[in-house]
Design a protein around this motif. Structure first.
Motif, mmCIF file in Angstrom:
data_model
loop_
_atom_site.group_PDB
_atom_site.id
_atom_site.type_symbol
_atom_site.label_atom_id
_atom_site.label_comp_id
_atom_site.label_asym_id
_atom_site.label_seq_id
_atom_site.Cartn_x
_atom_site.Cartn_y
_atom_site.Cartn_z
ATOM 1 N N SER A 49 0.855 -1.186 0.000
ATOM 2 C CA SER A 49 0.000 0.000 0.000
ATOM 3 C C SER A 49 0.885 1.228 0.000
ATOM 4 C CB SER A 49 -0.894 0.009 1.246
ATOM 5 O OG SER A 49 -1.556 1.238 1.381
ATOM 6 N N ALA A 50 0.537 2.201 -0.807
ATOM 7 C CA ALA A 50 1.365 3.394 -0.939
ATOM 8 C C ALA A 50 1.500 4.151 0.365
ATOM 9 C CB ALA A 50 0.779 4.306 -2.013
ATOM 10 N N SER A 51 0.496 3.996 1.250
ATOM 11 C CA SER A 51 0.497 4.763 2.500
ATOM 12 C C SER A 51 0.960 3.953 3.691
ATOM 13 C CB SER A 51 -0.907 5.321 2.767
ATOM 14 O OG SER A 51 -1.842 4.267 2.874
ATOM 15 N N SER A 52 1.388 2.695 3.480
ATOM 16 C CA SER A 52 1.750 1.849 4.616
ATOM 17 C C SER A 52 2.917 2.404 5.402
ATOM 18 C CB SER A 52 2.070 0.424 4.134
ATOM 19 O OG SER A 52 3.174 0.431 3.265
ATOM 20 N N PRO A 126 0.615 -3.374 5.253
ATOM 21 C CA PRO A 126 0.884 -3.274 3.816
ATOM 22 C C PRO A 126 -0.328 -3.597 2.937
ATOM 23 C CG PRO A 126 2.444 -4.757 4.934
ATOM 24 C CD PRO A 126 1.280 -4.546 5.834
ATOM 25 N N ILE A 127 -1.436 -4.022 3.546
ATOM 26 C CA ILE A 127 -2.606 -4.422 2.768
ATOM 27 C C ILE A 127 -3.439 -3.192 2.415
ATOM 28 C CG2 ILE A 127 -4.730 -5.786 2.778
ATOM 29 C CD1 ILE A 127 -3.340 -7.740 4.653
ATOM 30 N N ALA A 128 -3.782 -3.055 1.169
ATOM 31 C CA ALA A 128 -4.548 -1.900 0.706
ATOM 32 C C ALA A 128 -5.917 -1.838 1.366
ATOM 33 C CB ALA A 128 -4.702 -1.959 -0.810
ATOM 34 N N ARG A 186 -4.320 -2.368 12.656
ATOM 35 C CA ARG A 186 -2.938 -1.914 12.858
ATOM 36 C C ARG A 186 -2.068 -3.146 13.059
ATOM 37 N NH1 ARG A 186 -2.161 2.684 16.922
ATOM 38 N NH2 ARG A 186 -2.165 3.968 15.025
ATOM 39 N N GLY A 187 -1.072 -3.316 12.182
ATOM 40 C CA GLY A 187 -0.192 -4.468 12.292
ATOM 41 C C GLY A 187 -0.981 -5.762 12.268
#
Length: 221
Positions: A49-52, A126-128, A186-187
């Motif tokens: 994910s771009a924002s991770s 990392p998951i969108a 979260r996580g």
């Protein structure tokens, strides 16, 4: 005098195998939530994910006031004014999933807020968001078959303590219950905040915002 507290819990499926459960118990005040066990399976594969990288998470808890934070748990929140801590009074008759901790505060038998923590087998950072919401939509479909109606299957997205939040409104005609349900990621933790009411919508709404506003939970990778 014994009191009964009943709630409908919506558990995550896909990330976890979940179901709707009836909750009841005696209303004695307790500091810690019970620690249920269980198992589940995941079908998710992390997708970058771009924002991770912008979600570093939290390493410490610093809640203030009358705090609820079960021993060893990764979260804390402040008890809303006028609410009773009934964490040890709430028991689940049927539950599937890696439920680690559960806390509850109540105004009445069917007017209460439940905070539940699930341990996930994958890091969700990392998951969108679209992938997570897709998993949640499959849960709503299963719950609809069990008598739940949802205002929308599209989540209201936001953040709670910097973590991604997905909100849905659910109703159950049989029990005349309404719920605002928040799924937070979260996580490797998923926290569900279920704000349920039967008679005290305004009070539960205010208490729900107080819980969400004070809720803190640590990142577990």
């Amino acid at each position: 005098m014994r009191r009964r507290f009943a709630a409908v819990l919506l558990a995550l499926s896909g990330l976890l195998a979940g179901c709707a459960s009836t909750v009841e118990g005696a209303g004695s005040v307790a500091a810690d939530a019970r620690k249920p066990g269980g198992g589940g399976a995941t079908t998710l594969t992390p997708t970058p994910s771009a924002s991770s990288s912008a979600r570093p998470g939290r390493t410490t808890l610093k809640c203030s006031g009358p705090v609820i934070s079960p021993t060893g748990s990764p979260y804390c929140f402040t008890t809303p004014a006028g609410f009773e801590d009934v964490s040890s009074s709430v028991t689940v008759d049927a539950s599937i999933g890696r439920e680690k901790y559960r806390s509850a505060v109540a105004l009445g038998n069917r007017d209460l807020i439940i905070v539940t923590v699930y341990e996930l087998p994958v890091d969700t950072d990392p998951i969108a968001a679209g992938t997570l919401e897709g998993e949640l939509k499959s849960v709503l479909g299963q719950l609809a078959q069990q008598g739940f109606a949802f205002e929308s299957t599209t989540a209201e997205r936001g953040t709670v303590d910097g973590a991604r939040s997905f909100r849905y409104h659910a109703s159950q005609e049989k029990e005349k219950l309404e719920s605002d349900v928040y799924f937070l990621f979260r996580g490797k933790n998923e926290i569900q905040v279920n704000c349920q009411w039967k008679d005290k919508q305004a009070e539960i709404g205010k208490g729900c915002q107080a819980v969400l506003g004070s809720l803190q939970f640590k990142s577990v990778k």
